[in-house]
Design an enzyme around this catalytic site. Structure first.
Site, PDB file in Angstrom:
ATOM      1  N   PRO A 173       0.832  -1.200   0.000  1.00 56.71           N
ATOM      2  CG  PRO A 173      -0.819  -1.596   1.589  1.00 56.71           C
ATOM      3  CD  PRO A 173       0.507  -2.103   1.118  1.00 56.71           C
ATOM      4  CD  GLU A 174       2.955   2.801  -4.462  1.00 50.40           C
ATOM      5  OE1 GLU A 174       3.079   3.977  -4.886  1.00 50.40           O
ATOM      6  OE2 GLU A 174       3.145   1.800  -5.184  1.00 50.40           O
TER       7      GLU A 174
END
Length: 270
Positions: A2-3
């Site tokens: 996840p960014e």
């Protein structure tokens, strides 16, 4: 992993737990990247959560006397559940139980982490991070000064969390396509005009991704169980050998740069 958009989407989804008392914490499996300190977590039982925020790719639960720092790792997600639900899913690690529901952290690959910290400014995971890309502290001038003497490829510089936080492999590829800059360009060859263009593209791409709930390729789901729909707007990432959406002539090329899959159009990003 996840960014920034995926973490920001998660934070926005759990705002209902602001100003609620954290009644209890249930640890099902303490084995994460760093083993969970169960004893310290029990000390914050019945404390009020005043604010839930994000720093880089970390989620911060701001309590009365400390902060709970959560990192989703490579495959971690959080979901919202009813307080009286007994549903347990494989790889559930931790439950944060509130009066009106609970937040459950699930992490199959166990690269996530959770820490009780006294100050986000001094903690070893946070104290060397660069500015937030959507803030006024990050702009084209700042980025130019940061990388103007570097021989590193621009894509590696974008993913360097000391320069700017929250940008991982997916969005680095998308930002550079939007800015029409090839990922392999050495930083020292960039003009100030180009770093200003990169800053514009960063804000444009990240804001759009947040609006669409992030990008779901495999593991990520929003806390309500929905997928992130920015995947439908990806221009280059994971589109090797498909026609470029811009020029509609060249096929997207895939290379490995700094051990990461890298995508670009040879004509659009010259």
């Amino acid at each position: 992993m996840p960014e920034l958009p995926e973490v920001e989407t998660s934070v926005q989804a759990i705002q209902e737990f602001n100003n609620q008392k954290l009644q209890s914490i249930q640890v099902y499996n303490p084995n994460l990247r760093w083993k969970v300190d169960i004893a310290s977590l029990h000390k914050i039982k019945n404390q009020m959560v005043y604010k839930i925020s994000r720093r880089a790719k970390y989620i911060l639960f701001n309590l009365e006397k400390s902060q709970l720092l959560l990192h989703l790792g490579m495959s971690g997600t959080i979901r919202i559940s009813q307080k009286n639900s007994n549903l347990y899913k494989k790889h559930d690690h931790i439950e944060l139980v509130f009066k009106k529901g609970k937040i459950i952290f699930n992490d199959p690959r166990r690269f996530g982490s959770i820490h009780l910290i006294s100050s986000p400014y001094n903690h070893f995971l946070l104290n060397k991070l660069g500015p937030e890309p959507l803030s006024e502290n990050f702009n084209g001038e700042y980025f130019y000064q940061k990388v103007k003497n570097s021989v590193a490829p621009i894509k590696s510089a974008l993913m360097n969390q000391h320069h700017v936080v929250g940008i991982g492999n997916i969005y680095a590829n998308e930002v550079l396509f939007d800015a029409r800059i090839r990922p392999t360009r050495k930083c020292r060859t960039l003009t100030k005009k180009e770093t200003i263009s990169i800053d514009f593209s960063i804000k444009k791409i990240l804001n759009r991704a947040i609006e669409l709930g992030g990008t779901t390729l495999k593991d990520f789901h929003q806390p309500d169980g929905n997928k992130g729909y920015f995947k439908n707007e990806l221009s280059v990432y994971d589109r090797a050998n498909k026609k470029c959406k811009a020029c509609k002539k060249q096929s997207i090329k895939k290379i490995i740069l700094a051990q990461r899959a890298t995508y670009f159009c040879k004509d659009c990003q010259n």
